[in-house]
Design a protein around this motif. Structure first.
Motif, PDB file in Angstrom:
ATOM      1  N   GLU A   1       0.668  -1.174   0.144  1.00 22.47           N
ATOM      2  CA  GLU A   1       0.012  -0.017   0.109  1.00 22.47           C
ATOM      3  C   GLU A   1       0.898   1.349  -0.051  1.00 22.47           C
ATOM      4  N   ARG A   2       1.860   1.312   0.754  1.00 25.81           N
ATOM      5  CA  ARG A   2       2.843   2.591   0.782  1.00 25.81           C
ATOM      6  C   ARG A   2       3.431   2.527  -0.730  1.00 25.81           C
ATOM      7  N   HIS A   3       3.920   1.502  -1.544  1.00 28.95           N
ATOM      8  CA  HIS A   3       4.280   1.501  -2.707  1.00 28.95           C
ATOM      9  C   HIS A   3       3.448   2.311  -3.481  1.00 28.95           C
ATOM     10  N   LEU A   4       2.267   1.940  -3.453  1.00 26.77           N
ATOM     11  CA  LEU A   4       1.012   2.357  -4.234  1.00 26.77           C
ATOM     12  C   LEU A   4       0.860   3.951  -4.042  1.00 26.77           C
ATOM     13  N   LEU A   5       0.983   4.299  -2.664  1.00 25.16           N
ATOM     14  CA  LEU A   5       0.854   5.715  -2.530  1.00 25.16           C
ATOM     15  C   LEU A   5       1.995   6.596  -3.037  1.00 25.16           C
ATOM     16  N   LYS A   6       3.289   5.868  -2.788  1.00 26.88           N
ATOM     17  CA  LYS A   6       4.589   6.623  -3.155  1.00 26.88           C
ATOM     18  C   LYS A   6       4.443   6.727  -4.818  1.00 26.88           C
ATOM     19  N   GLU A   7       3.992   5.880  -5.387  1.00 29.39           N
ATOM     20  CA  GLU A   7       3.811   5.959  -7.129  1.00 29.39           C
ATOM     21  C   GLU A   7       2.854   6.691  -7.421  1.00 29.39           C
ATOM     22  N   VAL A   8       1.589   6.725  -6.775  1.00 26.96           N
ATOM     23  CA  VAL A   8       0.461   7.697  -7.379  1.00 26.96           C
ATOM     24  C   VAL A   8       0.847   9.180  -6.752  1.00 26.96           C
ATOM     25  N   HIS A   9       1.337   9.536  -5.480  1.00 21.98           N
ATOM     26  CA  HIS A   9       1.581  10.808  -4.868  1.00 21.98           C
ATOM     27  C   HIS A   9       2.789  11.293  -4.887  1.00 21.98           C
ATOM     28  N   GLN A  10       4.047  10.472  -5.264  1.00 22.06           N
ATOM     29  CA  GLN A  10       5.444  11.082  -5.111  1.00 22.06           C
ATOM     30  C   GLN A  10       5.639  11.551  -3.653  1.00 22.06           C
ATOM     31  N   VAL A  11       5.292  10.681  -2.615  1.00 20.32           N
ATOM     32  CA  VAL A  11       5.533  11.092  -1.408  1.00 20.32           C
ATOM     33  C   VAL A  11       6.651  10.213  -0.513  1.00 20.32           C
ATOM     34  N   ASP A  12       7.075  10.936   0.415  1.00 16.52           N
ATOM     35  CA  ASP A  12       7.871  10.287   1.506  1.00 16.52           C
ATOM     36  C   ASP A  12       7.138   9.699   2.715  1.00 16.52           C
ATOM     37  N   PHE A  13       7.713   8.760   3.537  1.00 18.07           N
ATOM     38  CA  PHE A  13       6.939   8.420   4.601  1.00 18.07           C
ATOM     39  C   PHE A  13       7.811   8.540   5.983  1.00 18.07           C
TER      40      PHE A  13
END
Length: 364
Positions: free
Chosen positions: A245-257
């Motif tokens: 899920e984190r990978h999906l968020l990172k791919e879609v929104h270009q975010v760090d965690f």
């Protein structure tokens, strides 16, 4: 800047930010990319949002704050107004039904609270229908509370829907139902939209109705598309999910965690969910659990429901079974006597509330 904001919170609230709250704020603001922070339940996300938005506002950003419901948006904007005012930062919400009041909020206030559906509604009205609601709002910064439920689409947010064709059969009724569910979040019902891929024209032809031209105007905005409008996004959530899920968020929104540790180790147990077949079974399961906790273990209980109707159903069920010490908390204008002054919760008390009660952090 954070030290000064911390002191302002102490002046207005009587306590300073915890180290974990300071750490979260610094992690969000010092990173050069949009950032999502995993912050445990009960760690004080509301003040993290306040402090972060004040810093951004002092750097001349306009900040949109997306909460999980219009009730919470209205409450948080009003409750925290005294802290914002110490820094000359204006704050309001977009939850009014009055379009002119919403125009004023976007144009005259640096920080605007609202739920996602309200922000999307006004964006569509502004961009597609020329209502000029947003004024000079520049989508420079958004802070999203409860990120996990908002960033990945659970359905499309439609401003308008249409189902004016007579004599529909069962399959066609399914289409109507789907559109009603999809459109419910943002929802003004108007007859100006169509099903796409010529489905609308097919049904008109089938039922001998006048054919309308295929519409190329799609009054539609997904959650993902909306958040992509912002130059910088900050998010808070109790769980950022699995690596997938984190990978999906990172791919879609270009975010760090960033994962923030809790201030203290957990002092609660989380049990497996109970899945109930039907409303009556749901009520009976709650009643059984309450009976065990109150009458056998001599504890107090906080029950948080989705809706006011659910609160009323649970209250009626428990009272019918003889439970007496019941309080409800469903609207922001209600006095919640259980937490007034220095009053402490007594054994055997039952509180039934909507999410207006948070997670009981104000209860002593």
């Amino acid at each position: 800047m954070l030290a000064v904001i911390d002191r302002a919170i102490e002046l207005k609230r009587g306590f300073r930010l915890r180290d974990t709250q300071r750490l979260t704020i610094l992690a969000l603001l010092t990173n050069t990319k949009s950032t999502l922070a995993q912050v445990s339940t009960g760690e004080g996300k509301s003040l993290i949002v306040v402090a972060t938005s004040i810093v951004k506002a002092l750097f001349h950003n306009k900040v949109d704050i997306v909460t999980s419901s219009p009730v919470l948006a209205k409450r948080d904007s009003e409750v925290n107004k005294d802290i914002y005012e110490l820094f000359g930062v204006s704050v309001h919400h977009n939850c009014s039904e009055d379009l002119e009041q919403r125009k004023e909020a976007y144009s005259n206030y640096q920080v605007v609270y609202g739920d996602l559906a309200s922000f999307q509604r006004d964006y569509l009205l502004d961009k597609f229908y020329g209502k000029n609601i947003l004024g000079d709002r520049d989508f420079s910064c958004v802070i999203v509370d409860e990120v996990d439920s908002m960033l990945v689409d659970k359905g499309n947010n439609m401003l308008y829907l249409s189902h004016d064709i007579p004599g529909m059969d069962k399959l066609e009724s399914v289409y109507v139902f789907i559109w009603q569910v999809i459109g419910k979040n943002t929802g003004t019902d108007q007859g100006s939209s169509q099903w796409d891929e010529a489905l609308h024209q097919f049904l008109q032809l089938k039922h001998g109705c006048k054919l309308s031209m295929q519409s190329l105007k799609a009054v539609f905005l997904s959650n993902v598309s909306y958040f992509k409008l912002y130059k910088r996004m900050y998010g808070l959530t109790g769980t950022l999910g699995s690596q997938g899920e984190r990978h999906l968020l990172k791919e879609v929104h270009q975010v760090d965690f960033v994962t923030i540790p809790p201030t203290k180790s957990k002092q609660f147990d989380e049990y497996d969910p109970i899945i109930c077949l039907g409303h009556n079974k749901w009520l009976e399961s709650i009643r059984t659990e309450v009976d065990t906790l109150v009458n056998e273990q001599h504890r107090s209980v906080l029950i948080i429901c989705d809706t006011i109707n659910d609160v009323q159903s649970v209250e009626k069920c428990l009272k019918a079974k003889g439970e007496l010490h019941i309080s409800t908390y469903t609207r922001d204008f209600e006095e919640f006597d259980v937490v007034q002054g220095t009053a402490k919760l007594q054994q055997g008390e039952i509180i039934i509330a909507t999410n207006l009660a948070g997670r009981g952090t104000d209860i002593r």
